[in-house]
Design an enzyme around this catalytic site. Structure first.
Site, PDB file in Angstrom:
ATOM      1  N   TYR A   1      -2.197   5.517  -4.208  1.00 47.86           N
ATOM      2  CA  TYR A   1      -3.292   6.474  -4.105  1.00 47.86           C
ATOM      3  C   TYR A   1      -2.746   7.747  -4.736  1.00 47.86           C
ATOM      4  O   TYR A   1      -1.782   8.330  -4.198  1.00 47.86           O
ATOM      5  CB  TYR A   1      -3.638   6.757  -2.638  1.00 47.86           C
TER       6      TYR A   1
ATOM      7  N   SER B   1       0.815  -1.224   0.000  1.00 44.52           N
ATOM      8  CA  SER B   1       0.000   0.000   0.000  1.00 44.52           C
ATOM      9  C   SER B   1       0.848   1.273   0.000  1.00 44.52           C
ATOM     10  O   SER B   1       1.936   1.303   0.579  1.00 44.52           O
ATOM     11  CB  SER B   1      -0.890  -0.004   1.254  1.00 44.52           C
TER      12      SER B   1
ATOM     13  N   HIS C   1     -13.335  -2.193  -2.628  1.00 41.45           N
ATOM     14  CA  HIS C   1     -12.542  -1.761  -1.482  1.00 41.45           C
ATOM     15  C   HIS C   1     -13.010  -2.460  -0.189  1.00 41.45           C
ATOM     16  O   HIS C   1     -13.003  -1.874   0.893  1.00 41.45           O
ATOM     17  CB  HIS C   1     -12.634  -0.232  -1.333  1.00 41.45           C
TER      18      HIS C   1
ATOM     19  N   THR D   1      -5.249   2.796  -7.421  1.00 42.31           N
ATOM     20  CA  THR D   1      -6.593   2.639  -6.838  1.00 42.31           C
ATOM     21  C   THR D   1      -7.478   3.777  -7.324  1.00 42.31           C
ATOM     22  O   THR D   1      -7.124   4.955  -7.192  1.00 42.31           O
ATOM     23  CB  THR D   1      -6.503   2.619  -5.301  1.00 42.31           C
TER      24      THR D   1
ATOM     25  N   LYS E   1      -7.290  -0.614  -9.839  1.00 37.24           N
ATOM     26  CA  LYS E   1      -7.978  -1.329  -8.758  1.00 37.24           C
ATOM     27  C   LYS E   1      -9.242  -0.566  -8.357  1.00 37.24           C
ATOM     28  O   LYS E   1      -9.155   0.614  -8.007  1.00 37.24           O
ATOM     29  CB  LYS E   1      -7.057  -1.450  -7.543  1.00 37.24           C
TER      30      LYS E   1
HETATM   31  C1  LIG Z   1      -7.882  -2.093   6.939  1.00 36.70           C
HETATM   32  C2  LIG Z   1      -7.919  -1.960   5.437  1.00 36.70           C
HETATM   33  C3  LIG Z   1      -7.020  -1.105   4.824  1.00 36.70           C
HETATM   34  C4  LIG Z   1      -7.030  -0.972   3.432  1.00 36.70           C
HETATM   35  N1  LIG Z   1      -6.085  -0.167   2.830  1.00 36.70           N
HETATM   36  C5  LIG Z   1      -6.053  -0.073   1.478  1.00 36.70           C
HETATM   37  C6  LIG Z   1      -5.030   0.673   0.831  1.00 36.70           C
HETATM   38  O1  LIG Z   1      -4.145   1.246   1.467  1.00 36.70           O
HETATM   39  N2  LIG Z   1      -5.080   0.733  -0.532  1.00 36.70           N
HETATM   40  C7  LIG Z   1      -6.044   0.116  -1.281  1.00 36.70           C
HETATM   41  O2  LIG Z   1      -6.048   0.216  -2.512  1.00 36.70           O
HETATM   42  N3  LIG Z   1      -7.000  -0.634  -0.683  1.00 36.70           N
HETATM   43  C8  LIG Z   1      -7.014  -0.756   0.653  1.00 36.70           C
HETATM   44  N4  LIG Z   1      -7.956  -1.565   1.253  1.00 36.70           N
HETATM   45  C9  LIG Z   1      -8.874  -2.373   0.421  1.00 36.70           C
HETATM   46  C10 LIG Z   1      -8.238  -3.737   0.101  1.00 36.70           C
HETATM   47  O3  LIG Z   1      -7.174  -3.601  -0.799  1.00 36.70           O
HETATM   48  C11 LIG Z   1      -9.237  -4.708  -0.535  1.00 36.70           C
HETATM   49  O4  LIG Z   1      -9.856  -4.088  -1.631  1.00 36.70           O
HETATM   50  C12 LIG Z   1     -10.301  -5.264   0.428  1.00 36.70           C
HETATM   51  O5  LIG Z   1      -9.836  -5.332   1.752  1.00 36.70           O
HETATM   52  C13 LIG Z   1     -10.705  -6.658  -0.037  1.00 36.70           C
HETATM   53  O6  LIG Z   1     -11.738  -7.148   0.733  1.00 36.70           O
HETATM   54  P1  LIG Z   1     -11.561  -8.214   1.945  1.00 36.70           P
HETATM   55  O7  LIG Z   1     -11.031  -7.425   3.096  1.00 36.70           O
HETATM   56  O8  LIG Z   1     -12.961  -8.699   2.141  1.00 36.70           O
HETATM   57  O9  LIG Z   1     -10.616  -9.298   1.479  1.00 36.70           O
HETATM   58  C14 LIG Z   1      -7.968  -1.697   2.650  1.00 36.70           C
HETATM   59  C15 LIG Z   1      -8.861  -2.567   3.284  1.00 36.70           C
HETATM   60  C16 LIG Z   1      -8.826  -2.714   4.658  1.00 36.70           C
HETATM   61  C17 LIG Z   1      -9.779  -3.682   5.305  1.00 36.70           C
END
Ligand SMILES: Cc1cc2nc3c(=O)[nH]c(=O)nc-3n(C[C@H](O)[C@H](O)[C@H](O)COP(=O)(O)O)c2cc1C
Length: 353
Positions: free
Chosen positions: A130, A106, A248, A156, A224
């Protein structure tokens, strides 16, 4: 308690983490309809097993962007791993390397990119961006990731602003302290420079900016957060190399389709021209199988990786990946697929979708 499935890690992680951290990880936007639907939508899909196919040997290996991985399972970008385990992303990177799968780091990693790479120098990594308001900063970080050996740039697209997560507001969660963009600091630069404070996400980012990214990096670009055929067609038109179908984890716009339901629309639109991946709600080997049957080249895990970290650090992540890989192997064997290439739409009962 023995941990035999990803949900076991979820239960233990909740016991280990402070409530504020737990709520931040688990939370979805608004009424959390999409977060929950990501999981239940998988359960509405039936499998159509085929028997007597000689499944004594089953191979889960595949490729993403031309790189071989041990299974079509990867780590989605999630921020601030140090909130769940002291070594944070360094532990995640080591576990990903041991499992021989792809780890998307990330923008908001809590360790520097240099430290992450040094902790697992042979691992396959993509860098998630981002898009920041400061274009020079975008250029610096993308080129730095490229020179450090990251193999793709994941941009993203579903966060022009941050969605409303009710519990984070109730808990008065202050992420500004964490928002020091360690990934923008080199390892020599341990003292945080206030001028490197991120301007946070650039809401004016649009399709026309993609050619600028293509001019500053040789890395394949993967978008994404795409959920519709219209955007999938635009992605192909703008010559990106991949799409991650994602909402997300239900943390941005609530009441959009579950990722697994949006997958078919996107796969149909891209007509095999670029690789399509998905994340959101994948918790079992059957889920992985269903996503692949519907056209995903690989799935990515968000929260389950953080559960693994919270429970046992690097070894917890290794266990989570190992459990899912073994479950996928079992699912493939039971439906009659000897290789990932044999997984296709015939395995799915569409009438239940
Ligand atoms: C705590 C947390 C932090 C996240 N941080 C980012 C991030 O920094 N960048 C991003 O593109 N997606 C982020 N996401 C989204 C994840 O990449 C992903 O799309 C999502 O968690 C997938 O679903 P799942 O948690 O059910 O596996 C985050 C999700 C969570 C739960």
């Amino acid at each position: 308690m023995s941990l035999v499935c990803l949900t076991d890690f979820q239960i233990l992680a909740q016991q280990k983490l402070a409530k504020t951290t737990w709520d931040f990880i688990e939370g979805g936007a608004d009424e959390e309809i999409t977060r929950d639907d990501n999981i239940t939508a998988f359960k509405r899909i039936c499998l159509r097993p085929r028997y007597l196919r000689g499944v004594s040997e089953v191979d889960t290996r595949t490729t993403v962007q031309g790189e071989e991985i041990s299974a079509p399972i990867g780590i989605a970008p999630t921020c601030f791993h140090c909130m769940t385990w002291p070594d944070g992303e360094m532990s995640t990177a080591r576990a990903a390397q041991a499992a021989n799968i792809c780890y998307i780091t990330s923008t908001y990693a809590s360790c520097t990119l240099e430290d992450i790479v040094a902790s697992a120098p042979r691992g396959l990594r993509w860098f998630q961006l981002y898009v920041q308001s400061d274009w020079e900063l975008n250029k610096q970080i993308v080129q730095r990731a490229e020179s450090l050996g990251f193999k793709a740039l994941v941009i993203t697209v579903d966060v022009p602003i941050v969605g409303k997560r009710r519990n984070d507001i109730r808990n008065e969660l202050d992420l500004k302290r964490n928002l020091m963009l360690k990934s923008l600091q080199s390892s020599e630069e341990k003292n945080f420079k206030p001028d490197k404070q991120p301007s946070f996400i650039n809401a004016s980012f649009c399709w026309n900016h993609l050619s600028w990214f293509q001019s500053i990096t040789q890395l394949p670009i993967i978008l994404k957060g795409i959920l519709t055929k219209e955007d999938a067609e635009l992605a192909v038109k703008h010559k990106v190399q991949g799409i991650i179908v994602s909402n997300h984890g239900g943390r941005q716009l609530d009441e959009v389709p579950a990722s697994i339901n949006a997958l078919m629309e996107v796969v149909t639109a891209v007509k095999g021209k670029i690789e399509v991946y998905m994340d959101g709600g994948v918790r079992t080997g059957n889920d992985v199988l269903k996503a692949l049957a519907l056209g995903a080249k690989c799935i990515f895990l968000g929260r389950p990786i953080l559960w693994g970290l919270a429970c046992k650090g690097e070894h917890g992540v290794e266990e989570v990946l190992d459990i899912l890989k073994t479950e996928l192997h079992t699912s493939m064997t039971l439906v009659g697929c000897r290789s990932v290439g044999e997984i296709n739409w015939d395995l799915i009962q569409l009438s239940r979708l």
